[in-house]
Scaffold this motif. Sequence first.
Motif, PDB file in Angstrom:
ATOM      1  N   GLY A   1     -10.516  -4.718  -6.869  1.00  0.00           N
ATOM      2  CA  GLY A   1      -9.788  -3.894  -7.831  1.00  0.00           C
ATOM      3  C   GLY A   1      -9.459  -2.507  -7.317  1.00  0.00           C
ATOM      4  N   LEU A   2      -9.473  -2.322  -5.996  1.00  0.00           N
ATOM      5  CA  LEU A   2      -9.136  -1.016  -5.432  1.00  0.00           C
ATOM      6  C   LEU A   2      -7.643  -0.749  -5.511  1.00  0.00           C
ATOM      7  CD1 LEU A   2     -11.428  -1.056  -2.254  1.00  0.00           C
ATOM      8  CD2 LEU A   2     -11.935  -0.168  -4.538  1.00  0.00           C
TER       9      LEU A   2
ATOM     10  N   LEU B   1      -3.677   0.706   3.691  1.00  0.00           N
ATOM     11  CA  LEU B   1      -5.087   0.408   3.492  1.00  0.00           C
ATOM     12  C   LEU B   1      -5.985   1.623   3.721  1.00  0.00           C
ATOM     13  CD1 LEU B   1      -5.306  -3.105   5.192  1.00  0.00           C
ATOM     14  CD2 LEU B   1      -5.554  -2.608   2.750  1.00  0.00           C
ATOM     15  N   TYR B   2      -5.589   2.503   4.621  1.00  0.00           N
ATOM     16  CA  TYR B   2      -6.477   3.629   4.942  1.00  0.00           C
ATOM     17  C   TYR B   2      -6.827   4.450   3.698  1.00  0.00           C
ATOM     18  CZ  TYR B   2      -8.599   7.469   7.486  1.00  0.00           C
ATOM     19  OH  TYR B   2      -9.485   8.407   7.936  1.00  0.00           O
ATOM     20  N   PRO B   3      -5.845   4.968   2.947  1.00  0.00           N
ATOM     21  CA  PRO B   3      -6.229   5.751   1.767  1.00  0.00           C
ATOM     22  C   PRO B   3      -6.625   4.898   0.566  1.00  0.00           C
ATOM     23  CG  PRO B   3      -3.847   5.693   1.958  1.00  0.00           C
ATOM     24  CD  PRO B   3      -4.395   4.996   3.179  1.00  0.00           C
ATOM     25  N   ASN B   4      -6.086   3.684   0.478  1.00  0.00           N
ATOM     26  CA  ASN B   4      -6.290   2.884  -0.721  1.00  0.00           C
ATOM     27  C   ASN B   4      -7.504   1.973  -0.668  1.00  0.00           C
ATOM     28  OD1 ASN B   4      -3.823   3.390  -2.551  1.00  0.00           O
ATOM     29  ND2 ASN B   4      -2.908   3.080  -0.531  1.00  0.00           N
ATOM     30  N   MET B   5      -8.089   1.820   0.543  1.00  0.00           N
ATOM     31  CA  MET B   5      -9.297   1.008   0.649  1.00  0.00           C
ATOM     32  C   MET B   5     -10.380   1.741   1.411  1.00  0.00           C
ATOM     33  SD  MET B   5      -9.770  -2.923   1.824  1.00  0.00           S
ATOM     34  CE  MET B   5     -11.352  -3.745   1.628  1.00  0.00           C
ATOM     35  N   TYR B   6     -10.121   2.054   2.674  1.00  0.00           N
ATOM     36  CA  TYR B   6     -11.160   2.652   3.512  1.00  0.00           C
ATOM     37  C   TYR B   6     -11.598   4.019   3.002  1.00  0.00           C
ATOM     38  CZ  TYR B   6      -8.862  -0.810   6.497  1.00  0.00           C
ATOM     39  OH  TYR B   6      -8.275  -1.943   6.991  1.00  0.00           O
TER      40      TYR B   6
END
Length: 411
Positions: A237-238, A329-334
């Motif tokens: 749900g990220l 993915l970098y800002p939205n997951m990691y």
Amino acid sequence: MPQPQSLSPDREPGDRWRAIYACRSSQSRGRLIAEPASPTRSHFQRDRDRIIHSTAFRRLKHKTQVFVSHEGDHYRTRLTHTIEVAQIARALARALGLDEDLAEALALAHDLGHTPFGHTGEDALDACMHKFGGFDHNAQTLRIVARLEHRYAGFDGLNLSWETLEGLVKHNGPLIGADGEPTARYTKTGIPAAIVEYQERQDLWLDSHASAEAQVAALADDIAYNAHDIDDGLRAGLFGHADLRVVPFLADLLDEIERLHPGLETSRATNELVRRVITRFVEDVIGRSEQLIAALAPADADAIRRAGAPVVAFSETITTADRQIKAFLYPNMYRHPRVGGIRQQAADVVRDLFTRFAAAPQAMPPDWAAGMTELDEPRKARRIADYIAGMTDWYALDEHRRLFDATPSLR
């Protein structure tokens, strides 16, 4: 009882399907410590089997991939990621006429050197080791397979073949240029000491690219990362499907799924998306690599190594998609806020352990603490890093609880 039949010294099963530029076990440059050949397995099959049976490989089961394991049991660990990379690597190797066993061995071993808590743990340990050469998970993989595994009576490590070792070391390409100077990746830090030390014992051609099989394993890693991080991020749900539409490549795939399967439930749509990401990337690598190899017309595996550039690659279109997916993915997951606090706590665990063991080496288990007082500071720090890097997430937390009054739950 019938005796096992030995492999021919100049041919091996599957040779007629292998391309001229594929690595051949029968032409391997051998092992650092000579061993009798197996009567039933090629050198590369033997490497793969040794990797699978190693202690470091089993530990991958309880090492985090991207640090969201607190969310549930369906997210990737280093082990599940490694299995996915191996599957993709075999598929690519088969399509390109390469040695599947070597590609699989490299895929299975590529993450052995990773710390607990994913890249968070690696960054923390690298900072702790700053004065002593830093910490690099590729170099740590070499330390594991060359000296830290203690499974065999005749040698430390796994005594893998030259082709497997060079593929692991050159996972990201050459380490030095034609002038002998470190490549851009190692300009500031220098080549990791573990690699320099091993190079003195066996020349791994640090100035060349690795084999096509190693290049396949490296791209398989990228493909698996993109696909499963999208999958895990959606399931955690990220972010949602609508958020992914900022990446044109993913927006096109989502449109295709909606067109073919209107109103599909979210979980199935996620599976369809991940499957399509992998398929498009794999098919692109095969097509582009066939073009590059045809243009090079290599006469053997060494011609691939000396080509001056990778021959297993994405097209420009997929290179752009790969870059955009990673940028999303970098800002939205990691670096998602829900993950940020846990990442900080995990880093604190690694730093706390390193600091305590540096001040009190006897706090480590007896086999690790033995002889520590006789070591200089760099070698003492490296042994501590070896111990911490080998920990699973769970074991690192257990060690922290043993040594400290308060340990984060990482939830």
